[in-house]
Design an enzyme around this catalytic site. Structure first.
Site, PDB file in Angstrom:
ATOM      1  N   CYS A 335       0.797  -1.237   0.000  1.00 25.62           N
ATOM      2  CA  CYS A 335       0.000   0.000   0.000  1.00 25.62           C
ATOM      3  C   CYS A 335       0.828   1.285   0.000  1.00 25.62           C
ATOM      4  O   CYS A 335       0.472   2.267  -0.648  1.00 25.62           O
ATOM      5  CB  CYS A 335      -0.921   0.045   1.219  1.00 25.62           C
ATOM      6  N   ARG A 364       6.254 -11.743   5.136  1.00 28.50           N
ATOM      7  CA  ARG A 364       5.598 -11.716   6.445  1.00 28.50           C
ATOM      8  C   ARG A 364       6.128 -12.892   7.245  1.00 28.50           C
ATOM      9  O   ARG A 364       6.141 -14.022   6.745  1.00 28.50           O
ATOM     10  CB  ARG A 364       4.077 -11.851   6.292  1.00 28.50           C
ATOM     11  N   GLN A 382       1.542 -10.875  -4.294  1.00 24.41           N
ATOM     12  CA  GLN A 382       0.097 -10.676  -4.379  1.00 24.41           C
ATOM     13  C   GLN A 382      -0.257  -9.969  -5.678  1.00 24.41           C
ATOM     14  O   GLN A 382       0.517  -9.137  -6.159  1.00 24.41           O
ATOM     15  CB  GLN A 382      -0.368  -9.754  -3.257  1.00 24.41           C
ATOM     16  N   ASP A 384      -1.967  -7.347  -6.235  1.00 26.40           N
ATOM     17  CA  ASP A 384      -2.493  -6.327  -5.329  1.00 26.40           C
ATOM     18  C   ASP A 384      -2.813  -5.037  -6.084  1.00 26.40           C
ATOM     19  O   ASP A 384      -2.057  -4.631  -6.956  1.00 26.40           O
ATOM     20  CB  ASP A 384      -1.407  -6.049  -4.285  1.00 26.40           C
ATOM     21  N   HIS A 386      -4.630  -0.949  -5.415  1.00 27.95           N
ATOM     22  CA  HIS A 386      -5.268   0.046  -4.559  1.00 27.95           C
ATOM     23  C   HIS A 386      -6.039   1.001  -5.431  1.00 27.95           C
ATOM     24  O   HIS A 386      -5.480   1.569  -6.364  1.00 27.95           O
ATOM     25  CB  HIS A 386      -4.223   0.760  -3.718  1.00 27.95           C
ATOM     26  N   LYS A 465     -15.346  -5.157   4.576  1.00 25.47           N
ATOM     27  CA  LYS A 465     -14.681  -5.888   3.491  1.00 25.47           C
ATOM     28  C   LYS A 465     -15.546  -7.012   2.950  1.00 25.47           C
ATOM     29  O   LYS A 465     -16.487  -7.462   3.588  1.00 25.47           O
ATOM     30  CB  LYS A 465     -13.362  -6.461   3.978  1.00 25.47           C
ATOM     31  N   HIS A 511      -8.304  -1.563  -0.857  1.00 24.72           N
ATOM     32  CA  HIS A 511      -7.253  -2.563  -1.111  1.00 24.72           C
ATOM     33  C   HIS A 511      -7.977  -3.767  -1.695  1.00 24.72           C
ATOM     34  O   HIS A 511      -9.003  -4.172  -1.156  1.00 24.72           O
ATOM     35  CB  HIS A 511      -6.583  -3.074   0.170  1.00 24.72           C
TER      36      HIS A 511
HETATM   37 ZN    ZN Z   1      -3.101  -2.535   0.620  1.00 25.30          ZN
END
Ligand code: ZN
Ligand code: ZN
Length: 636
Positions: A335, A364, A382, A384, A386, A465, A511
């Site tokens: 992010c 992680r 990911q 991913d 935004h 979410k 996200h």
């Molecule tokens: Zn994020």
């Protein structure tokens, strides 16, 4: 003696003598129901068949067909297992033994771990105890008496559990000479445990805390009848055959190494190709839907992680490094860089929405105990993105993501389920923010025309979410996409845009991932397809095989032509028997084998044979390349 009256689920009433039990009600309704009855439900609460019926209650009889029965059966079977363990290993201390989604387990404190042979003995003992048809009786004791009883038995864990209970009376269940602390309800007798199987042994810490003693956990499963048990065990065997860790090795896709570090995937050529195919697919699909592809750095200054809140709330899961006195955090999420891109310019409402997509590799630190092949790793990538938009645009953006998920799941052939998690008790953000975001998520879910579930109060503290779980060939559910609204990061990073009225306003941030972690998704794909990837996804699409050395020059030419045409092709010109080479290619699950014999050399053709043994008529190499291109195109 006076009478009582109870109401049945169909609304009808039944009169019974005062003091009648649930079982008596079942018997009064019919002999068949009495025989099938396992437990009861009084005013919505599950109870034993021996529970006394209060007057004027709503009562339901639970049989093997009731959805509630499975948990009772499994929980009772865990007691049966504990009884068997205690009778074979009198020194073993019992702790807890709940029913779980796949069956049940029980944790024991024993001096030496159980062996697979022990498991067989325990199961045999369970059958004996079930055959003995021991009545299961409930006893209600005041707390002090229960403590005294378990102290006398030397069951120190039970004493610890009871002492922590916040009740006056505790219920115990006795079957034969075995007594366990339990809320119940239970099957009326051990003979009702008819279909069970012990499945595995594992270590588990007392109360899940690594500082406590390591206990021995025995897993098992149980069903209402043998047919259901057998079907489940067959699925379990099939899952073992499809285990992505096993297939990953056999197909030479990836490996892990202690020298490198646990949970860090090493991708071999074919596995890396599989990844690349998925990544290329992702970039193309995102680009089609108006996302911009961005790339952030792998490490960012520690101060930035402090500002985002990750340092305070997520530090234990992060890796840090320091160079020349400056600390850096290795990113666990993508992010921050995306917000930094946003902040490089003054943004107007006309610039929004912005959709930044990154195949973002994150690290992680997961506990060693939870690592599991590709499904749970410490380093992963990911898909991913935004989305930063005005509050008014949120509706459309969420709908866009949901339809994106739908398209992608259709391409991979997965069915899926959606869940909405709403505002928890502790949360930040205004009521207006929460209402708008929740309404946007809900609206998109309704709009999708698919059934969905709502988990009230289950959202993150920073926003509601949607979680999407795909369903694989073995009917298992896997979390893939998530769509998360966020009110905190735009605040913490002071993201703004200039609105039509000239005022600076706060944008909303979403996200979202579609497949989630590529590693995990590939783990799921391997098991779903059992390694038999469709042609468009298969890291190798064809292999050229020669019958004898005579065909090598032509086979080499065919191989090169196919490679030039973009086909993912391999060759096997070894001086081995053709049958052997075919078997090897089949084990590698390569979709097409192209056998080159004298006939193919003469006619300048290839004869494709599908991995399931189907033969396809001979064709020219360029025709085969077109044939593959056709199969691939249908997935794009
Ligand atoms: Zn994020
Ligand atoms: Zn119990």
């Amino acid at each position: 003696m006076s009478e009582i009256k109870v109401t049945l689920p169909d609304g009808s009433c039944k009169s019974l003598q005062e003091g009648a039990k649930v079982y008596d009600l079942a018997a009064a309704i019919g002999a068949g129901l009495a025989k099938a009855s396992l437990a009861g439900k009084i005013n919505g609460n599950l109870v034993d068949l021996s529970a006394v019926l209060p007057d004027d209650a709503h009562v339901e009889i639970i049989t093997g067909k009731s959805p509630e029965s499975l948990e009772i059966i499994r929980h009772s079977t865990s007691h049966l297992m504990a009884q068997a363990v205690k009778s074979l290993f009198p020194q073993a201390l019992v702790t807890i033994g709940p029913a779980i989604e796949t069956g049940f387990y029980y944790d024991f404190d024993v001096d030496s771990p159980f062996s697979p042979e022990d498991l067989q003995k325990i199961e045999e003992k369970m059958r004996q105890l079930a055959g003995a048809d021991l009545a299961v009786e409930r006893m209600d004791l005041v707390k002090a008496d229960a403590v005294k009883l378990f102290k006398e038995m030397g069951e120190s864990y039970k004493v610890e559990i009871i002492e922590a209970l916040d009740t006056e009376i505790v219920s115990l269940y006795r079957q034969g000479n075995f007594i366990d602390l339990c809320r119940g309800p239970h099957l009326p007798s051990t003979s009702f445990c008819r279909a069970f199987k012990l499945t595995s042994i594992a270590g588990a810490y007392w109360r899940g805390d690594e500082k406590n003693k390591m206990l021995q956990r025995i897993y098992g499963t149980a069903f209402a009848d043998k047919k259901e048990l057998d079907a489940y065990l067959e699925r379990l065997e099939e899952a073992k055959r499809r285990d992505h860790r096993k297939l990953g090795k056999e197909l030479d896709l990836f490996s892990f190494s202690d020298e490198v570090g646990a949970g860090l995937v090493i991708w071999h050529p074919k596995g890396a190709m599989l990844r690349t195919i998925i990544e290329d697919f992702e970039r193309k699909e995102h680009f089609k839907r108006g996302y911009d592809i961005v790339v952030g750095p792998q490490i960012l200054k520690t101060e930035l992680w402090q500002r985002s809140g990750h340092y305070d709330n997520y530090r234990e899961n992060m890796y840090f490094t320091e160079v020349e006195g400056q600390g850096y955090g290795i990113k666990p999420m993508n992010c921050l860089a995306h917000m930094m891109i946003y902040k490089t310019q003054l943004r107007s409402y006309r610039d929004l929405p912005l959709r930044f997509f990154e195949l973002g590799t994150v690290h992680r630190h997961e506990r060693a105990g939870v690592l599991h092949g590709l499904l749970r790793v410490r380093g992963f990538t990911q898909d991913d993105a935004h989305i930063i938009c005005t509050p008014e645009q949120l509706d459309g953006e969420i709908k866009g993501v949901i339809s994106f998920v739908k398209d992608v799941m259709a391409i991979f052939g997965f069915d899926y389920e959606m869940e909405l998690s709403t505002r928890p008790e502790k949360s930040i953000g205004s009521d207006v923010d929460w209402e708008r975001a929740t309404a946007a998520l809900l609206g998109a879910l309704k709009d999708s025309g698919r059934a969905f579930e709502i988990n009230e109060g289950d959202g993150a503290f920073y926003g509601p979410k949607i979680d999407i779980k795909l369903r694989d060939a073995l009917d298992r559910r896997w979390q893939c996409a998530t769509i998360q609204c966020d009110f905190t990061l735009p605040e913490r990073f002071d993201l703004t845009y200039v609105d039509a009225d000239g005022e600076r306003k706060r944008p909303v941030m979403v996200h979202r991932v579609i497949l989630g972690a590529i590693e995990r998704f590939i783990g799921v794909l391997i098991e779903h397809f059992a390694g038999n990837f469709p042609v468009w996804l298969s890291p190798l699409q064809a292999i050229v095989l020669t019958v004898t050395d005579n065909q090598v020059p032509y086979a080499q030419q065919a191989f090169e032509e196919l490679r030039k045409a973009g086909i993912r092709v391999q060759k096997d010109f070894r001086n081995e028997k053709l049958g052997f080479k075919i078997r090897e290619a089949q084990l590698q699950k390569i979709p097409y084998m192209l056998v080159i014999g004298d006939k193919e050399v003469e006619t300048l053709t290839v004869t494709p044979r599908f991995r399931d043994g189907r033969n396809i008529p001979s064709m020219k190499t360029n025709e085969f390349a077109e044939f593959i291109a056709g199969e691939v195109a249908s997935f794009h």
